[in-house]
Design a protein around this motif. Structure first.
Motif, PDB file in Angstrom:
ATOM      1  N   ASN A 102      38.740  47.744  33.269  1.00 52.08           N
ATOM      2  CA  ASN A 102      38.110  47.522  34.661  1.00 52.08           C
ATOM      3  C   ASN A 102      37.605  46.026  35.002  1.00 52.08           C
ATOM      4  N   GLY A 103      38.214  45.206  34.585  1.00 47.42           N
ATOM      5  CA  GLY A 103      37.798  43.932  34.995  1.00 47.42           C
ATOM      6  C   GLY A 103      36.907  43.043  34.405  1.00 47.42           C
ATOM      7  N   ALA A 104      35.908  43.800  33.524  1.00 46.41           N
ATOM      8  CA  ALA A 104      34.785  43.366  32.677  1.00 46.41           C
ATOM      9  C   ALA A 104      35.176  43.194  31.259  1.00 46.41           C
ATOM     10  N   LYS A 105      35.079  42.065  30.804  1.00 47.34           N
ATOM     11  CA  LYS A 105      35.235  41.883  29.387  1.00 47.34           C
ATOM     12  C   LYS A 105      34.059  42.116  28.401  1.00 47.34           C
ATOM     13  N   SER A 106      33.449  43.308  28.338  1.00 45.12           N
ATOM     14  CA  SER A 106      32.420  43.604  27.759  1.00 45.12           C
ATOM     15  C   SER A 106      32.163  44.682  26.847  1.00 45.12           C
ATOM     16  N   TRP A 107      33.369  44.897  26.126  1.00 46.11           N
ATOM     17  CA  TRP A 107      33.550  46.117  25.363  1.00 46.11           C
ATOM     18  C   TRP A 107      33.997  45.575  23.837  1.00 46.11           C
ATOM     19  N   ILE A 108      33.583  46.337  22.930  1.00 46.82           N
ATOM     20  CA  ILE A 108      34.087  46.141  21.535  1.00 46.82           C
ATOM     21  C   ILE A 108      35.183  47.280  21.126  1.00 46.82           C
ATOM     22  N   GLU A 109      36.315  47.286  20.722  1.00 48.59           N
ATOM     23  CA  GLU A 109      37.041  48.218  20.420  1.00 48.59           C
ATOM     24  C   GLU A 109      37.275  48.282  18.800  1.00 48.59           C
ATOM     25  N   LEU A 110      36.887  49.536  18.311  1.00 50.16           N
ATOM     26  CA  LEU A 110      36.875  49.828  16.875  1.00 50.16           C
ATOM     27  C   LEU A 110      37.759  50.996  16.775  1.00 50.16           C
ATOM     28  N   GLY A 111      39.131  50.611  16.647  1.00 55.86           N
ATOM     29  CA  GLY A 111      40.209  51.939  16.473  1.00 55.86           C
ATOM     30  C   GLY A 111      39.988  52.289  17.827  1.00 55.86           C
ATOM     31  N   SER A 112      39.670  53.883  17.805  1.00 51.62           N
ATOM     32  CA  SER A 112      39.812  54.526  19.136  1.00 51.62           C
ATOM     33  C   SER A 112      38.155  54.582  19.710  1.00 51.62           C
ATOM     34  N   LEU A 113      37.254  54.075  19.044  1.00 57.71           N
ATOM     35  CA  LEU A 113      36.018  53.827  19.679  1.00 57.71           C
ATOM     36  C   LEU A 113      35.721  52.525  20.291  1.00 57.71           C
ATOM     37  N   ARG A 114      35.297  52.776  21.515  1.00 60.70           N
ATOM     38  CA  ARG A 114      34.865  51.655  22.395  1.00 60.70           C
ATOM     39  C   ARG A 114      33.342  51.751  22.665  1.00 60.70           C
ATOM     40  N   PRO A 302      22.841  28.319  53.850  1.00 58.82           N
ATOM     41  CA  PRO A 302      24.302  27.859  53.936  1.00 58.82           C
ATOM     42  C   PRO A 302      24.786  27.964  52.228  1.00 58.82           C
ATOM     43  N   ALA A 303      23.942  27.990  51.218  1.00 54.92           N
ATOM     44  CA  ALA A 303      23.953  28.180  49.891  1.00 54.92           C
ATOM     45  C   ALA A 303      24.792  29.646  49.510  1.00 54.92           C
ATOM     46  N   THR A 304      24.582  30.422  50.432  1.00 53.95           N
ATOM     47  CA  THR A 304      25.191  31.880  50.076  1.00 53.95           C
ATOM     48  C   THR A 304      26.613  31.652  50.394  1.00 53.95           C
ATOM     49  N   ASP A 305      27.033  30.946  51.210  1.00 54.81           N
ATOM     50  CA  ASP A 305      28.793  30.673  51.513  1.00 54.81           C
ATOM     51  C   ASP A 305      29.240  30.436  50.117  1.00 54.81           C
ATOM     52  N   TYR A 306      28.786  29.268  49.474  1.00 55.54           N
ATOM     53  CA  TYR A 306      29.252  29.006  48.126  1.00 55.54           C
ATOM     54  C   TYR A 306      29.065  29.764  47.007  1.00 55.54           C
ATOM     55  N   ILE A 307      27.890  30.579  47.044  1.00 52.49           N
ATOM     56  CA  ILE A 307      27.859  31.804  45.930  1.00 52.49           C
ATOM     57  C   ILE A 307      29.053  32.989  46.118  1.00 52.49           C
ATOM     58  N   PHE A 308      28.956  33.194  47.477  1.00 51.53           N
ATOM     59  CA  PHE A 308      30.167  34.307  47.854  1.00 51.53           C
ATOM     60  C   PHE A 308      31.321  33.852  47.703  1.00 51.53           C
ATOM     61  N   GLU A 309      31.772  32.490  47.902  1.00 53.38           N
ATOM     62  CA  GLU A 309      33.166  32.195  47.624  1.00 53.38           C
ATOM     63  C   GLU A 309      33.509  31.585  46.425  1.00 53.38           C
ATOM     64  N   SER A 310      32.558  31.041  45.523  1.00 47.05           N
ATOM     65  CA  SER A 310      32.891  30.483  44.563  1.00 47.05           C
ATOM     66  C   SER A 310      32.297  31.075  43.232  1.00 47.05           C
ATOM     67  N   VAL A 311      31.417  32.076  43.075  1.00 40.20           N
ATOM     68  CA  VAL A 311      30.852  32.625  42.248  1.00 40.20           C
ATOM     69  C   VAL A 311      31.280  33.980  42.066  1.00 40.20           C
ATOM     70  N   LEU A 312      31.346  34.872  43.064  1.00 37.89           N
ATOM     71  CA  LEU A 312      31.527  36.118  43.043  1.00 37.89           C
ATOM     72  C   LEU A 312      33.277  36.328  43.005  1.00 37.89           C
ATOM     73  N   LYS A 313      33.589  37.297  42.216  1.00 40.87           N
ATOM     74  CA  LYS A 313      35.143  37.801  42.118  1.00 40.87           C
ATOM     75  C   LYS A 313      35.439  38.376  43.346  1.00 40.87           C
ATOM     76  N   PRO A 314      36.765  38.372  43.363  1.00 35.64           N
ATOM     77  CA  PRO A 314      37.511  38.771  44.919  1.00 35.64           C
ATOM     78  C   PRO A 314      36.776  40.478  45.149  1.00 35.64           C
ATOM     79  N   HIS A 315      36.906  41.472  43.865  1.00 39.07           N
ATOM     80  CA  HIS A 315      36.602  42.920  44.125  1.00 39.07           C
ATOM     81  C   HIS A 315      35.036  42.799  44.269  1.00 39.07           C
TER      82      HIS A 315
END
Length: 478
Positions: A102-114, A302-315
């Motif tokens: 789901n867009g997050a690279k935060s899982w370890i897969e051990l066979g059928s176990l995540r 003004p910094a919120t524009d940069y954070i919103f456009e450059s740091v956050l993902k589209p979703h």
């Protein structure tokens, strides 16, 4: 009520906390069964069903909880730092070679176990935080000690955000409440909360409106701190008016509102030395504090524009805009929340009954057995059932805080409050997003959402607190 059995392996165990835990786990199993039951499948006990997998996890987790209760409390103190280091190393490995879900690279897969390591890193972070803050020489208001605390919490938070799992990263911010309980100066806590509020408000208000609002807030705050309203209001209002007049006289006001905002920021920065001289001569440093806060707040917008456009993902951008009502996509980013609110609202006062929820049964609600499990509670158990579930959650949180208050050592107190803070944040965000009061972050409802690693991590997190409390009640100081 004293939940204590004299003698035996479970002496001092708070059985009320255990009871609340078991009630929530049982409620979760019922909801997962209702959310994943398929009438067309003949074999009710087929291992392919989510609820069968969850039943097996519950059995294994109860054994782990028993082991946690039987371990000597010295192990938790001894292994706090090693477990934290291991957790950080594992998270770095996941960032490099983990599985993306789901867009997050935060899982370890051990066979059928995540497995999602960040769930267990929360435990290690809570233990490491408790270990640091229980040192004899530790002072919450000493910069060096506060920096150590910030590093311990900040490293896993940064790694989690880099894994694109922003929701879990934000959960680690719940440790701020623990620091406040331990005596952190409120003037260090409030700006952190104000930054989050300012980030959201900057999307809803024009720069000029926000400027006026900031001036009013700073004037009111400074006046209340000194209790001398008239002179302070006249001074700060005159300063703000002078900045506007000066910017007009110098021709700094451009057609765009953001240009006006930036021009006023420039003039305000130029006026700050005048404020500093006045504050020094009159010994009113609160004026300088408020002026500094005002400038930092203006610069952050003004910094919120940069954070919103450059740091956050589209979703993530879409979720924020949808939450604020700026965009409306009923069949897009808003679909999950809209269907969730329909399901919860259709439950009425008493609910539709077990396996009778149409929104759940016909798969209108995505992730109905994981992040949106509360929809099943609302539709099938109704308002009263939802209140009952949240009531048990609140009782467990209050119990954890009571455990923390009766600890004789800072280690146990800090850890118990850390557990309460993590659980509280999970409940607020998860329930809030299902009813449209919070943006969708994709974090589970403790003890109820489907998932073995989540249930195991929350169980270990809770039962370490119960074990620390049991030790205190077994051997009270005399």
């Amino acid at each position: 009520m004293q939940s204590r059995i004299k003698g035996g392996l479970f002496q001092g165990v708070d059985f009320l906390a255990v009871l609340y835990y078991l009630l929530l786990v049982a409620a979760g199993c019922i909801c997962i069964t209702a959310a994943s039951f398929d009438e067309e499948t003949a074999d009710f006990f087929a291992f392919s069903h989510f609820y069968i997998k969850q039943y097996m996890w519950v059995t294994a987790v109860l054994v782990v909880a028993l082991v946690v209760l039987l371990l000597d409390v010295r192990y938790y103190h001894m292994w706090a730092y090693p477990l934290y280091i291991i957790g950080i190393v594992v998270m770095i490995c996941v960032l490099i070679a983990g599985k993306e879900v789901n867009g997050a690279k935060s899982w370890i897969e051990l066979g059928s176990l995540r497995i999602q390591p960040v769930e267990f890193v929360k435990i290690a972070t809570a233990l490491a935080l408790a270990r640091v803050m229980s040192n004899y020489s530790f002072s919450i208001n000493r910069f060096g000690d506060l920096l150590r605390v910030g590093v311990i919490v900040g490293i896993p938070m940064l790694l989690t955000i880099l894994q694109n799992d922003t929701g879990s990263g934000i959960v680690l911010g719940a440790f701020l409440f623990v620091l406040y309980r331990e005596g952190l100066n409120k003037w260090l806590c409030i700006p952190i909360l104000l930054i989050a509020a300012l980030f959201i408000v900057s999307f809803l208000l024009t720069p000029m409106t926000l400027l006026v609002l900031l001036i009013l807030i700073c004037v009111a705050s400074e006046a209340m701190m000194n209790g001398r309203w008239r002179s302070r209001i006249v001074y700060l209002a005159s300063l703000a008016l002078s900045a506007i007049v000066l910017s007009s006289f110098m021709g700094l006001i451009a057609p765009g509102t953001m240009d006006i905002y930036r021009s006023l920021l420039t003039v305000t920065l130029a006026s700050l030395p005048i404020v500093a001289v006045y504050a020094y001569r009159t010994r009113l440093m609160n004026i300088l504090l408020m002026a500094g806060l005002f400038v930092v707040s203006m610069a952050f917008v003004p910094a919120t524009d940069y954070i919103f456009e450059s740091v956050l993902k589209p979703h993530q951008q879409e979720r924020i805009l949808s939450y604020l009502g700026i965009v409306d996509k009923p069949q897009g980013i808003d679909y999950n929340v809209n269907q969730s609110k329909i399901a919860i609202g259709s439950g009425g006062l008493f609910g539709k009954g077990f396996l009778q929820g149409t929104q759940i049964k016909y798969n209108f609600v995505p992730e109905k057995h994981t992040d949106f499990i509360f929809c099943t509670v609302g539709e099938e158990w109704g308002f009263l059932g939802a209140v009952a579930v949240l009531g048990v959650m609140c009782l467990l949180l209050l119990r954890l805080m009571k455990m923390g208050e009766r600890q004789e050592e800072p280690f146990g107190r800090v850890y118990c409050y850390s557990v309460a803070a993590i659980l509280l944040f999970h409940v607020l965000v998860n329930v809030g997003m299902t009813i449209g009061l919070m943006p969708v972050m994709g974090i589970p409802l403790p003890f109820m959402s489907y998932g073995g690693s989540s249930l195991l991590a929350f169980t270990i997190l809770l039962f370490i607190a119960i074990r620390l409390d049991a030790s205190t009640r077994q051997f009270p100081s005399t």
